[in-house]
Design a protein around this motif. Structure first.
Motif, mmCIF file in Angstrom:
data_model
loop_
_atom_site.group_PDB
_atom_site.id
_atom_site.type_symbol
_atom_site.label_atom_id
_atom_site.label_comp_id
_atom_site.label_asym_id
_atom_site.label_seq_id
_atom_site.Cartn_x
_atom_site.Cartn_y
_atom_site.Cartn_z
ATOM 1 N N UNK B 34 44.990 42.702 41.609
ATOM 2 C CA UNK B 34 45.029 41.845 40.421
ATOM 3 C C UNK B 34 44.594 40.469 40.883
ATOM 4 N N UNK B 35 43.787 39.828 40.081
ATOM 5 C CA UNK B 35 43.308 38.510 40.482
ATOM 6 C C UNK B 35 43.243 37.594 39.273
ATOM 7 N N UNK B 36 44.108 36.598 39.252
ATOM 8 C CA UNK B 36 44.106 35.686 38.113
ATOM 9 C C UNK B 36 43.283 34.449 38.456
ATOM 10 N N UNK B 37 42.604 33.935 37.447
ATOM 11 C CA UNK B 37 41.702 32.799 37.653
ATOM 12 C C UNK B 37 42.042 31.696 36.672
ATOM 13 N N UNK B 53 46.038 39.491 44.481
ATOM 14 C CA UNK B 53 47.039 40.419 45.004
ATOM 15 C C UNK B 53 46.392 41.775 45.254
ATOM 16 N N UNK B 62 50.668 39.365 37.621
ATOM 17 C CA UNK B 62 49.392 38.758 37.985
ATOM 18 C C UNK B 62 49.615 37.518 38.843
ATOM 19 N N UNK B 63 50.820 36.972 38.800
ATOM 20 C CA UNK B 63 51.131 35.751 39.551
ATOM 21 C C UNK B 63 52.019 36.071 40.755
#
Lengths: 533, 195
Positions: B34-37, B53, B62-63
């Motif tokens: 998972x990759x939050x932007x 992650x 996601x965090x």
């Protein structure tokens, strides 16, 4: 299984393509923009003529989507949460008329206001319109729910809301696709009264909407998106909506000891919640946004304080959820090995070096400095809102899309001598044109600066429907041609700009000044693209 | 296996291209990610981060929670320090040493250095000079990624393959530049690791 790496926004877009939409309608707005952009860049959209051009604003987008649905085709409309306010008129009436082709209404909320002026919760709108709401917790669910949303919409004959928030919209993960479905063929409603909301028809349609509530409720009760997991510790029951579920499970990697109800489809499933209220000592509601579910279950008085959440103070009342906040709500400790050193300072966003808005603000500040409190500048929504920050400190207001012009008008009506509006080109065509017409109608003494960079820059450089037409639009609305002044904002044109602004703010009628220079990022992207081709 | 990474920088520096390479390498090894932007207003020169992650188990949030990151990877030193509270006791900090000064009150070098002094597990390097040595300052991102590669628990060859794939459409010379930058960053981290 082949997994595509997609943003939550992109997962929604891919699902809509696979579900056979004939068009997407949207106005760019963070965090919803990437949905439409994904469809714009998809080969299938080009090949199969899926509509994907930007709309002038969210209201026109919603109405066009309804026109497509009227013809029996599936359509999707996407916007950020505050865009729902703009689309509210057609949105609220769309549940009265109902639909023919499946219509998915995607609202992307921005809790913590990363890029917005409020954190309103679109679920209230869904409830207000009395339509089903789907709220995914993962990128895969965003895909599955969007795909299912069109089916649900056609089954009920109503639009369906898909509600996402920033964190899911802008986070990537692997997504497995479903089978591609062909577009619907053109067909109309069998009931010629359906879309003609004269009172005589609307009353009938409203009864139909009320009657549909029972079916919506039954669908929610049985929905595979509402998942109950029993737990051994009944001191608490947890109701976790959308991505709040992830933050819960992050804190209980070995499984949650409490019974958990995960909510993905509204209206809320009543039976399972009633049972949890019976069996658990307390219910804790974890939800991203306003305390909608907490208030619904607890009721006005929440007698016995059985329901806890944002309202009860168990979780902060405002802002986005995260694993740490949810941990704190359960009294779990977070292990910090290091502290953020004091030397770290905030780094606020700023207008780019070389941006034309900078030259515009330098000239505007120089032109009005001598008037002190007799002048006020009303800003609007876009990159140029950053003109409020140092070194410019140029703005005194920023309310909503288009408000710069109408607030300046009201201020002039109130007796402000020098009322100036600063608005971007895309925002002007979104909601500023009718404001300008009000001022023209009354010949109000305001000066409107349309700071034109030829794109919607803040959201990443989308086309602006007014590009190349701003002077004609202003003249068409009745601004006198000699008071429509076009300029190129540069350091070397500073003196000329100051002179023009001074002349126009001293004109006792409507003036429009258009400093025009392309956004430097868009220009750079265009150059790179043409080099690669 | 799990690895939680915070990528940090200033809007416009290009932390997302680093995330893209790591993400592709992870996915090709069949891992979950998972990759939050950060999109939107902060991209205009503000502080930006990406939570990345990777795990062989399904990932929930996601965090990344406070104190749980295995790696803070930063293109700017003050931005590296901003996320120290997310780093676990065993975590590593890999950061560019050269400040990006776009605020009037940016801290002086001495105070900045003091911020890093407590950290034992760190690699601080001037990615831009090394990138220039590799052929172009535009490959600075890949120098940083190379410096982080010993801590990534991913096969180095998968990272190379991801670089080839992602930069492939820009031509062979761009691929070679980025691969060189990647290996130069890796060499520096390995020296720090040994000493």
């Amino acid at each position: 299984m082949n997994r595509l790496l997609l943003l939550g926004d992109e997962a929604v877009a891919q699902a809509a393509i696979d579900a056979g939409i004939s068009g997407v309608y949207a106005y760019p707005g963070t965090p919803s923009t990437e949905i439409t952009e994904y469809i714009q860049s998809s080969d299938k959209a080009q090949k199969e003529n899926i509509h994907h051009a930007w709309s002038a604003n969210e209201k026109t987008a919603m109405e066009a989507a309804m026109g497509m649905s009227f013809c029996g085709k599936r359509s999707m409309v996407c916007m950020k949460h505050v865009g729902v306010n703009v689309a509210a008129d057609p949105f609220m009436n769309s549940s009265i008329s109902g639909i023919v082709g499946g219509l998915l209404f995607v609202a992307a909320d921005d809790p913590s206001m990363h890029s917005s002026q409020n954190e309103q919760d679109s679920r209230f709108y869904g409830r207000f319109a009395m339509i089903p709401i789907l709220e995914p917790s993962s990128q895969q669910e965003a895909y599955d729910m969007a795909y299912f949303g069109f089916e649900l919409s056609e089954q009920l004959g109503l639009p369906v809301m898909l509600r996402i928030t920033t964190r899911l919209a802008h986070s990537r993960s692997g997504v497995v696709r479903r089978e591609e479905r062909a577009q619907n063929v053109l067909h109309f409603s069998e009931d010629p009264r359906q879309f003609v909301l004269l009172p005589v028809n609307a009353r009938q349609r409203y009864k139909k909407l009320l009657a549909a509530q029972q079916e919506m409720q039954a669908l929610s009760e049985a929905s595979s998106f509402n998942v109950f997991t029993p737990g051994r510790d009944l001191s608490k029951g947890i109701i976790a909506c959308g991505i709040a579920y992830n933050y819960l499970m992050e804190n209980f990697p070995g499984g949650c000891p409490y019974p958990v109800l995960r909510i993905g489809q509204y209206p809320l499933p009543k039976a399972v919640i009633a049972e949890m209220l019976q069996t658990c000592e307390q219910l804790m509601v974890l939800e991203e946004g306003y305390p909608l579910v907490e208030e619904m279950i607890g009721g006005l008085l929440n007698q016995g304080n059985k329901v806890t959440g944002r309202l009860s103070g168990s979780l902060p009342r405002d802002g986005e959820r995260n694993p740490d906040i949810v941990a704190a709500a359960f009294g779990l400790k977070t292990n910090k090995s290091y502290e953020k050193p004091e030397v770290v300072l905030p780094r606020p966003p700023a207008l780019c070096q070389g941006c034309g808005h900078r030259d515009m603000y330098d000239a505007l500040n120089a032109a009005i400095s001598e008037y002190g409190d007799r002048a006020r500048v009303f800003g609007d929504i876009g990159c140029y809102t950053l003109g409020y920050l140092p070194p410019f400190r140029a703005l005194h207001a920023c309310l909503d899309m288009g408000a710069s012009i109408t607030m300046a008008k009201g201020a002039a009506d109130a007796g402000l001598e020098y009322a100036v509006a600063v608005i971007g080109d895309s925002t002007f065509t979104h909601s500023g044109m009718t404001s300008l017409l009000d001022a023209v109608y009354e010949q109000t003494a305001i000066t409107v600066i349309i700071s034109d960079n030829e794109v919607a820059a803040m959201t990443g450089g989308q086309d602006s429907p007014g590009s190349g037409r701003l002077e004609a639009i202003c003249a068409g609305l009745g601004v006198e041609p000699e008071h429509i002044r076009s300029l190129v904002p540069l350091k070397k044109t500073h003196d000329e700009m100051v002179k023009v602004i001074k002349e126009e703010i001293n004109y006792p009628g409507v003036s429009v000044i258009i400093p025009r220079r392309a956004c430097i990022h868009t220009l750079k992207r265009k150059k790179t693209a043409s080099n690669e081709n | 296996m799990k690895i939680d990474i915070i990528l940090a920088g200033v809007g416009g520096q290009g932390i997302l291209s680093i995330a893209a390479v790591i993400g592709e390498a992870a996915l090709s090894q069949g891992l979950y990610m998972k990759q939050s932007e950060v999109h939107g207003m902060s991209q205009r020169g503000g502080d930006v981060q990406s939570n990345l992650r990777i795990s062989d188990q399904a990932i929930h949030s996601d965090l990344i929670p406070t104190g749980k990151a295995d790696l803070v990877l930063a293109l700017e030193p003050m931005e590296a320090l901003r996320y120290l509270s997310y780093l676990s006791a065993e975590g590593w900090l890999v950061s560019n040493s050269v400040p990006y000064v776009n605020i009037p009150n940016y801290p002086d070098q001495e105070r900045l250095d003091a911020g890093f002094s407590e950290m034992k597990r760190k690699v601080i390097l001037d990615v831009e000079s090394i990138a220039r040595e590799a052929g172009s300052v535009r490959a600075a991102n890949m120098v940083l990624l190379g410096a982080a590669s010993p801590f990534l628990k991913l096969d180095y060859s998968e990272l190379e393959a991801a670089v080839r794939h992602i930069f492939g459409r820009k031509g062979e010379s761009v691929v070679e530049l980025n691969l060189k930058a990647l290996s130069m960053g890796k060499a520096i981290a390995e020296q720090v690791f040994k000493s």
